[in-house]
Write an enzyme that holds these catalytic residues in place. Structure first.
Site, PDB file in Angstrom:
ATOM      1  N   GLU A   1       0.827  -1.222   0.000  1.00 64.76           N
ATOM      2  CA  GLU A   1       0.000   0.000   0.000  1.00 64.76           C
ATOM      3  C   GLU A   1       0.856   1.265   0.000  1.00 64.76           C
ATOM      4  OE1 GLU A   1      -3.828  -0.058   1.728  1.00 64.76           O
ATOM      5  OE2 GLU A   1      -3.275   1.558   3.092  1.00 64.76           O
TER       6      GLU A   1
ATOM      7  N   ALA B   1     -20.841   2.800   1.869  1.00 62.13           N
ATOM      8  CA  ALA B   1     -20.011   2.322   0.757  1.00 62.13           C
ATOM      9  C   ALA B   1     -20.843   1.521  -0.241  1.00 62.13           C
ATOM     10  CB  ALA B   1     -18.865   1.477   1.308  1.00 62.13           C
TER      11      ALA B   1
ATOM     12  N   HIS C   1     -16.761  -2.890  12.641  1.00 61.36           N
ATOM     13  CA  HIS C   1     -16.473  -1.457  12.440  1.00 61.36           C
ATOM     14  C   HIS C   1     -16.816  -0.715  13.729  1.00 61.36           C
ATOM     15  CE1 HIS C   1     -17.170   2.683  10.988  1.00 61.36           C
ATOM     16  NE2 HIS C   1     -16.213   2.389  10.136  1.00 61.36           N
TER      17      HIS C   1
ATOM     18  N   LYS D   1       6.925   2.531   2.807  1.00 54.67           N
ATOM     19  CA  LYS D   1       8.264   2.158   3.279  1.00 54.67           C
ATOM     20  C   LYS D   1       8.744   0.908   2.541  1.00 54.67           C
ATOM     21  CE  LYS D   1       7.845   4.203   7.828  1.00 54.67           C
ATOM     22  NZ  LYS D   1       7.083   3.975   9.046  1.00 54.67           N
TER      23      LYS D   1
HETATM   24  P1  FAD Z   1     -19.289   1.272   5.174  1.00 55.33           P
HETATM   25  O1  FAD Z   1     -19.153  -0.051   4.531  1.00 55.33           O
HETATM   26  O2  FAD Z   1     -20.307   2.198   4.618  1.00 55.33           O
HETATM   27  O3  FAD Z   1     -19.558   1.015   6.730  1.00 55.33           O
HETATM   28  C1  FAD Z   1     -19.408   2.067   7.690  1.00 55.33           C
HETATM   29  C2  FAD Z   1     -20.347   1.804   8.868  1.00 55.33           C
HETATM   30  O4  FAD Z   1     -21.708   1.941   8.440  1.00 55.33           O
HETATM   31  C3  FAD Z   1     -20.247   0.390   9.441  1.00 55.33           C
HETATM   32  O5  FAD Z   1     -20.435   0.475  10.822  1.00 55.33           O
HETATM   33  C4  FAD Z   1     -21.401  -0.349   8.788  1.00 55.33           C
HETATM   34  O6  FAD Z   1     -21.869  -1.435   9.572  1.00 55.33           O
HETATM   35  C5  FAD Z   1     -22.450   0.752   8.694  1.00 55.33           C
HETATM   36  N1  FAD Z   1     -23.371   0.578   7.575  1.00 55.33           N
HETATM   37  C6  FAD Z   1     -23.102   0.191   6.317  1.00 55.33           C
HETATM   38  N2  FAD Z   1     -24.218   0.128   5.569  1.00 55.33           N
HETATM   39  C7  FAD Z   1     -25.250   0.511   6.397  1.00 55.33           C
HETATM   40  C8  FAD Z   1     -26.663   0.667   6.236  1.00 55.33           C
HETATM   41  N3  FAD Z   1     -27.243   0.394   5.061  1.00 55.33           N
HETATM   42  N4  FAD Z   1     -27.395   1.087   7.304  1.00 55.33           N
HETATM   43  C9  FAD Z   1     -26.810   1.360   8.485  1.00 55.33           C
HETATM   44  N5  FAD Z   1     -25.475   1.220   8.699  1.00 55.33           N
HETATM   45  C10 FAD Z   1     -24.714   0.810   7.669  1.00 55.33           C
HETATM   46  N6  FAD Z   1     -10.233   5.819   4.630  1.00 55.33           N
HETATM   47  C11 FAD Z   1      -9.865   6.833   3.801  1.00 55.33           C
HETATM   48  O7  FAD Z   1     -10.210   7.995   4.067  1.00 55.33           O
HETATM   49  N7  FAD Z   1      -9.111   6.595   2.683  1.00 55.33           N
HETATM   50  C12 FAD Z   1      -8.690   5.356   2.327  1.00 55.33           C
HETATM   51  O8  FAD Z   1      -8.009   5.175   1.321  1.00 55.33           O
HETATM   52  C13 FAD Z   1      -9.062   4.262   3.180  1.00 55.33           C
HETATM   53  N8  FAD Z   1      -8.680   2.985   2.887  1.00 55.33           N
HETATM   54  C14 FAD Z   1      -9.117   1.945   3.694  1.00 55.33           C
HETATM   55  C15 FAD Z   1      -8.747   0.628   3.343  1.00 55.33           C
HETATM   56  C16 FAD Z   1      -9.156  -0.439   4.150  1.00 55.33           C
HETATM   57  C17 FAD Z   1      -8.788  -1.844   3.752  1.00 55.33           C
HETATM   58  C18 FAD Z   1      -9.907  -0.191   5.333  1.00 55.33           C
HETATM   59  C19 FAD Z   1     -10.298  -1.337   6.224  1.00 55.33           C
HETATM   60  C20 FAD Z   1     -10.264   1.099   5.680  1.00 55.33           C
HETATM   61  C21 FAD Z   1      -9.873   2.185   4.860  1.00 55.33           C
HETATM   62  N9  FAD Z   1     -10.242   3.504   5.164  1.00 55.33           N
HETATM   63  C22 FAD Z   1      -9.850   4.545   4.344  1.00 55.33           C
HETATM   64  C23 FAD Z   1     -11.024   3.804   6.376  1.00 55.33           C
HETATM   65  C24 FAD Z   1     -12.556   3.772   6.080  1.00 55.33           C
HETATM   66  O9  FAD Z   1     -12.888   4.800   5.184  1.00 55.33           O
HETATM   67  C25 FAD Z   1     -13.307   3.929   7.414  1.00 55.33           C
HETATM   68  O10 FAD Z   1     -13.117   2.793   8.200  1.00 55.33           O
HETATM   69  C26 FAD Z   1     -14.786   4.302   7.320  1.00 55.33           C
HETATM   70  O11 FAD Z   1     -15.221   4.666   8.638  1.00 55.33           O
HETATM   71  C27 FAD Z   1     -15.728   3.185   6.851  1.00 55.33           C
HETATM   72  O12 FAD Z   1     -15.620   2.943   5.510  1.00 55.33           O
HETATM   73  P2  FAD Z   1     -16.393   1.673   4.859  1.00 55.33           P
HETATM   74  O13 FAD Z   1     -16.168   1.747   3.402  1.00 55.33           O
HETATM   75  O14 FAD Z   1     -16.024   0.422   5.554  1.00 55.33           O
HETATM   76  O15 FAD Z   1     -17.915   2.059   5.198  1.00 55.33           O
END
Ligand code: FAD
Length: 289
Positions: free
Chosen positions: A17, A125, A149, A272
């Site tokens: 990454e 997402a 999460h 890194k």
């Molecule tokens: P989601 O999948 O939308 O989930 C977020 C929360 O909402 C969860 O608690 C889920 O249970 C809940 N949820 C989902 N759908 C619903 C629904 N329909 N109704 C109610 N609740 C719901 N952040 C950055 O800013 N830039 C990056 O490049 C980045 N890369 C990442 C890479 C990885 C592998 C990981 C694990 C995280 C990364 N993050 C990054 C952090 C990420 O953006 C955060 O963790 C963020 O808070 C959640 O993103 P998500 O896509 O998992 O969200």
């Protein structure tokens, strides 16, 4: 190349990454980091979007550098919580134009001090995934959280939403960092029971200095086992020793994962190449490139 072509085989893959620079930083230095990381021949390289202090403006540019200059499959992250649908559509169009087929679709952290969501804004997402799917033939991945999460009441509620993401078109998942492999094995079992059967890439964060422990844990909320805390206690004040111990711990985690059939590992290499290189050297007969 679509990342699922790599993940849907029995071969071990190890990916790395990168995070893009802040605005105004010399992009040339980052291009050197990309080249050094690419020389290690990871299966693919991901580029974060606005995470870890980097700016989202350079994500496409660095992903282009990975794919079109260094010829390594690129995975561009894309977050939506602080973007308009128009901004997302323009980034997706840029990726398409550069031939980058892989997107890690994320909600991102909810911006502070603003009403969220504004009308016509993405809430989850899963909505972004569905939208990207409608905009082209991309290979779309998503994030998952072996410990749940932080916003989810329970791991089961989080898994329900994860299933929605997969149903919306997410073809593979990358996990949040974890420091105890049993947490991942437990999660994989629960996810499969929910019918989540896409490939899961295990995210490993090598912790190589004491400050990183506090920062990474605060950001991820991951549980740190006593065994690892003992390492930080013993070696945390000696930079070289802590680096060596962190590389060894991450290597051990990866060997255990592969031995237990988890063939796909993503190393949070944090720009890194020396740390990525040391881990890959330890795995030279396990991850054959
Ligand atoms: P989601 O999948 O939308 O989930 C977020 C929360 O909402 C969860 O608690 C889920 O249970 C809940 N949820 C989902 N759908 C619903 C629904 N329909 N109704 C109610 N609740 C719901 N952040 C950055 O800013 N830039 C990056 O490049 C980045 N890369 C990442 C890479 C990885 C592998 C990981 C694990 C995280 C990364 N993050 C990054 C952090 C990420 O953006 C955060 O963790 C963020 O808070 C959640 O993103 P998500 O896509 O998992 O969200």
């Amino acid at each position: 190349m679509r990342i699922t072509e790599l993940l849907n085989t029995e071969r071990v893959t190890i990916s790395c990454e990168l995070f893009p620079p802040k605005k105004g930083t010399q992009l040339e230095n980052y291009k050197k980091i990309v080249a050094d990381m690419a020389a290690l021949r990871p299966a693919y390289m991901s580029v974060t979007y606005g995470a870890t202090g980097g700016t989202s403006d350079y994500t496409v540019e660095l992903a282009n550098e990975v794919y079109n200059v260094n010829h390594i499959p690129a995975l561009a992250h894309l977050t939506c919580a602080s973007s308009t649908r128009e901004k997302v559509a323009s980034v997706v169009a840029e990726l398409k134009e550069k031939g980058i087929e892989n997107i890690l679709a994320l909600r991102g952290d909810i911006p502070e001090n603003v009403d969220f969501p504004l009308p016509n804004q993405y809430r989850h997402a899963s909505e972004l995934i569905a939208d990207i799917r409608a905009q082209g033939n991309f290979c779309i991945g998503g994030a998952c959280y072996p410990e749940g999460h932080p916003e989810a009441e329970t791991i089961f509620e989080d898994l329900d939403h994860l299933k929605e993401k997969v149903d919306a078109g997410c073809e593979f998942l990358t996990t949040q960092m974890f420091f105890d492999n049993n947490i991942l094995y437990n999660f994989l079992y629960k996810a499969l029971k929910k019918g989540i059967d896409v490939p899961v890439v295990a995210g490993i964060m090598p912790i190589t200095n004491r400050a990183q422990v506090r920062k990474s844990i605060a950001l991820s909320g991951s549980m740190v086992p006593k065994r690892f805390l003992a390492i930080v206690d013993r070696f945390g004040d000696d930079a070289a020793a802590m680096k060596q111990a962190g590389i060894a711990y991450a290597t051990e985690q990866i060997i255990d994962l592969i031995a237990n059939g988890v063939n796909h590992v993503h190393i949070y290499t944090m720009n890194k190449p020396d740390i990525a290189g040391a881990i890959l050297a330890n795995l030279s007969d396990i991850y054959v490139r």
